[in-house]
Scaffold this motif. Structure first.
Motif, PDB file in Angstrom:
ATOM      1  N   GLU A 145       0.824  -1.213   0.000  1.00  0.00           N
ATOM      2  CA  GLU A 145       0.000   0.000   0.000  1.00  0.00           C
ATOM      3  C   GLU A 145       0.856   1.260   0.000  1.00  0.00           C
ATOM      4  N   ARG A 146       1.981   1.220   0.706  1.00  0.00           N
ATOM      5  CA  ARG A 146       2.887   2.377   0.692  1.00  0.00           C
ATOM      6  C   ARG A 146       3.481   2.599  -0.691  1.00  0.00           C
ATOM      7  N   ALA A 147       3.514   1.543  -1.505  1.00  0.00           N
ATOM      8  CA  ALA A 147       3.976   1.667  -2.890  1.00  0.00           C
ATOM      9  C   ALA A 147       2.890   2.197  -3.814  1.00  0.00           C
ATOM     10  N   GLY A 148       1.723   2.499  -3.245  1.00  0.00           N
ATOM     11  CA  GLY A 148       0.648   3.084  -4.031  1.00  0.00           C
ATOM     12  C   GLY A 148      -0.255   2.086  -4.716  1.00  0.00           C
ATOM     13  N   VAL A 149      -0.262   0.846  -4.232  1.00  0.00           N
ATOM     14  CA  VAL A 149      -1.035  -0.224  -4.865  1.00  0.00           C
ATOM     15  C   VAL A 149      -2.096  -0.726  -3.890  1.00  0.00           C
ATOM     16  N   THR A 150      -3.302  -0.972  -4.399  1.00  0.00           N
ATOM     17  CA  THR A 150      -4.357  -1.548  -3.574  1.00  0.00           C
ATOM     18  C   THR A 150      -3.970  -2.954  -3.150  1.00  0.00           C
ATOM     19  N   ALA A 151      -4.031  -3.234  -1.855  1.00  0.00           N
ATOM     20  CA  ALA A 151      -3.663  -4.545  -1.330  1.00  0.00           C
ATOM     21  C   ALA A 151      -4.744  -5.050  -0.393  1.00  0.00           C
ATOM     22  N   VAL A 152      -5.012  -6.350  -0.461  1.00  0.00           N
ATOM     23  CA  VAL A 152      -5.913  -7.022   0.467  1.00  0.00           C
ATOM     24  C   VAL A 152      -5.137  -8.160   1.108  1.00  0.00           C
ATOM     25  N   GLN A 153      -5.086  -8.176   2.427  1.00  0.00           N
ATOM     26  CA  GLN A 153      -4.321  -9.167   3.166  1.00  0.00           C
ATOM     27  C   GLN A 153      -5.169 -10.401   3.477  1.00  0.00           C
ATOM     28  N   ILE A 154      -4.569 -11.581   3.270  1.00  0.00           N
ATOM     29  CA  ILE A 154      -5.143 -12.838   3.750  1.00  0.00           C
ATOM     30  C   ILE A 154      -4.159 -13.427   4.756  1.00  0.00           C
ATOM     31  N   ASN A 155      -4.620 -13.699   5.979  1.00  0.00           N
ATOM     32  CA  ASN A 155      -3.822 -14.429   6.961  1.00  0.00           C
ATOM     33  C   ASN A 155      -4.385 -15.840   7.077  1.00  0.00           C
ATOM     34  N   THR A 156      -3.535 -16.827   6.851  1.00  0.00           N
ATOM     35  CA  THR A 156      -3.989 -18.221   6.837  1.00  0.00           C
ATOM     36  C   THR A 156      -3.944 -18.874   8.210  1.00  0.00           C
ATOM     37  N   ASP A 157      -3.392 -18.167   9.211  1.00  0.00           N
ATOM     38  CA  ASP A 157      -3.304 -18.712  10.573  1.00  0.00           C
ATOM     39  C   ASP A 157      -2.616 -20.078  10.600  1.00  0.00           C
ATOM     40  N   GLY A 158      -1.541 -20.209   9.832  1.00  0.00           N
ATOM     41  CA  GLY A 158      -0.733 -21.419   9.865  1.00  0.00           C
ATOM     42  C   GLY A 158      -0.852 -22.301   8.644  1.00  0.00           C
ATOM     43  N   LEU A 159      -1.898 -22.129   7.828  1.00  0.00           N
ATOM     44  CA  LEU A 159      -2.030 -22.940   6.616  1.00  0.00           C
ATOM     45  C   LEU A 159      -0.948 -22.549   5.629  1.00  0.00           C
ATOM     46  N   CYS A 160      -0.348 -23.547   4.957  1.00  0.00           N
ATOM     47  CA  CYS A 160       0.866 -23.306   4.174  1.00  0.00           C
ATOM     48  C   CYS A 160       0.606 -22.846   2.746  1.00  0.00           C
ATOM     49  N   HIS A 161      -0.648 -22.560   2.385  1.00  0.00           N
ATOM     50  CA  HIS A 161      -0.944 -22.094   1.033  1.00  0.00           C
ATOM     51  C   HIS A 161      -2.279 -21.377   1.036  1.00  0.00           C
ATOM     52  N   LEU A 162      -2.509 -20.597   0.000  1.00  0.00           N
ATOM     53  CA  LEU A 162      -3.823 -20.000  -0.208  1.00  0.00           C
ATOM     54  C   LEU A 162      -4.733 -20.990  -0.920  1.00  0.00           C
ATOM     55  N   THR A 163      -6.017 -20.855  -0.692  1.00  0.00           N
ATOM     56  CA  THR A 163      -7.009 -21.628  -1.428  1.00  0.00           C
ATOM     57  C   THR A 163      -7.858 -20.684  -2.264  1.00  0.00           C
ATOM     58  N   ALA A 164      -8.569 -21.248  -3.229  1.00  0.00           N
ATOM     59  CA  ALA A 164      -9.427 -20.429  -4.088  1.00  0.00           C
ATOM     60  C   ALA A 164     -10.527 -19.752  -3.293  1.00  0.00           C
ATOM     61  N   ASP A 165     -11.013 -20.404  -2.238  1.00  0.00           N
ATOM     62  CA  ASP A 165     -12.061 -19.809  -1.415  1.00  0.00           C
ATOM     63  C   ASP A 165     -11.537 -18.597  -0.652  1.00  0.00           C
ATOM     64  N   MET A 166     -10.319 -18.689  -0.111  1.00  0.00           N
ATOM     65  CA  MET A 166      -9.711 -17.539   0.558  1.00  0.00           C
ATOM     66  C   MET A 166      -9.594 -16.355  -0.396  1.00  0.00           C
ATOM     67  N   VAL A 167      -9.138 -16.648  -1.608  1.00  0.00           N
ATOM     68  CA  VAL A 167      -8.970 -15.588  -2.600  1.00  0.00           C
ATOM     69  C   VAL A 167     -10.320 -14.991  -2.972  1.00  0.00           C
ATOM     70  N   ALA A 168     -11.330 -15.843  -3.111  1.00  0.00           N
ATOM     71  CA  ALA A 168     -12.668 -15.352  -3.463  1.00  0.00           C
ATOM     72  C   ALA A 168     -13.164 -14.342  -2.434  1.00  0.00           C
ATOM     73  N   ARG A 169     -12.928 -14.619  -1.159  1.00  0.00           N
ATOM     74  CA  ARG A 169     -13.367 -13.693  -0.113  1.00  0.00           C
ATOM     75  C   ARG A 169     -12.580 -12.380  -0.178  1.00  0.00           C
ATOM     76  N   ALA A 170     -11.287 -12.488  -0.458  1.00  0.00           N
ATOM     77  CA  ALA A 170     -10.459 -11.277  -0.567  1.00  0.00           C
ATOM     78  C   ALA A 170     -10.886 -10.424  -1.752  1.00  0.00           C
ATOM     79  N   LEU A 171     -11.330 -11.060  -2.819  1.00  0.00           N
ATOM     80  CA  LEU A 171     -11.711 -10.325  -4.020  1.00  0.00           C
ATOM     81  C   LEU A 171     -12.917  -9.415  -3.804  1.00  0.00           C
ATOM     82  N   GLN A 172     -13.694  -9.683  -2.762  1.00  0.00           N
ATOM     83  CA  GLN A 172     -14.827  -8.824  -2.455  1.00  0.00           C
ATOM     84  C   GLN A 172     -14.375  -7.412  -2.076  1.00  0.00           C
ATOM     85  N   GLU A 173     -13.119  -7.285  -1.663  1.00  0.00           N
ATOM     86  CA  GLU A 173     -12.572  -5.980  -1.279  1.00  0.00           C
ATOM     87  C   GLU A 173     -11.642  -5.401  -2.350  1.00  0.00           C
TER      88      GLU A 173
END
Length: 223
Positions: free
Chosen positions: A76-104
């Motif tokens: 964000e300091r670089a001037g780019v829109t960013a949405v954070q996903i914290n997996t709370d220990g999961l070692c990869h992102l899933t499509a469902d996590m990304v889908a929720r982030a895309l709402q923002e």
């Protein structure tokens, strides 16, 4: 009855990934799943990319981390829109996590979306997030044998970025050997040899991103 857990997880993930991809296609946003081990320089690469493409392409970043929002704050300091996903220990992102982030994420206003995956070269290679391409990143500080040890991601990725080449004089990293190994795994892979700090290779990388983001050509990559 035998249940193959890994296969079932991937099958369930694939359906949501398809929905994500349809959303990217609808909004004409070329999407990159950026995958590397921890500390390879994903966020630094994205910061420099944002600087070089400012005023040329509109970027967004979905940032995946186990904990903290530090990388999203840097983006964000670089001037780019960013949405954070914290997996709370999961070692990869899933499509469902990304889908929720895309709402923002304001997809209709973007040309290019990066999904900065959790630092890991194993699990993220297997999970489709709906991206158009995967890009693998490794740094010269990691050792030359990463492609041979983790061939899955280098086989899946359309392009690879070798980062931190300004450190080459201080390591025993064999760049020609690494390039040869990458192309032995994936002979068609585009490879960018870069330093976000010195700027080496960044023009070539950004030029490739520009071609990917062209509205007339991005669909050819997937989906």
């Amino acid at each position: 009855m035998k249940v193959v857990v890994g296969r079932d997880l991937l099958h369930a993930n694939a359906g949501r990934a398809g929905e994500n991809r349809a959303l990217f296609n609808k909004n004409k946003v070329a999407t990159i799943n950026l995958i590397s081990s921890p500390g390879s320089g994903k966020t630094t690469l994205l910061e420099k990319t944002a600087e070089l493409l400012r005023g040329k392409l509109k970027l967004g970043v979905v940032v995946g981390d186990l904990y903290t929002v530090r990388d999203a704050e840097r983006i964000e300091r670089a001037g780019v829109t960013a949405v954070q996903i914290n997996t709370d220990g999961l070692c990869h992102l899933t499509a469902d996590m990304v889908a929720r982030a895309l709402q923002e994420m304001p997809l209709s206003h973007l040309d290019l979306l990066f999904i900065e995956n959790v630092g890991n070269l194993v699990c993220p290679a297997a999970f489709d997030l709906g991206e158009h391409v995967k890009v693998a990143l490794l740094s010269v500080a990691e050792g030359v044998d990463k492609p041979a040890k983790y061939p899955g991601i280098f086989r899946e990725a359309v392009a690879a970025v070798i980062s931190k080449v300004d450190l080459l004089p201080y390591t025993d990293f064999d760049l020609p050997a690494c390039l040869a190994e990458i192309h032995q795994i994936n002979c068609d892979q585009q490879v960018f040899v870069t330093s976000a700090r010195s700027g080496q290779g960044m023009d070539q990388w950004c030029g490739w991103l520009g071609k990917l983001a062209r509205k007339s050509g991005w669909k050819q990559y997937k989906g």
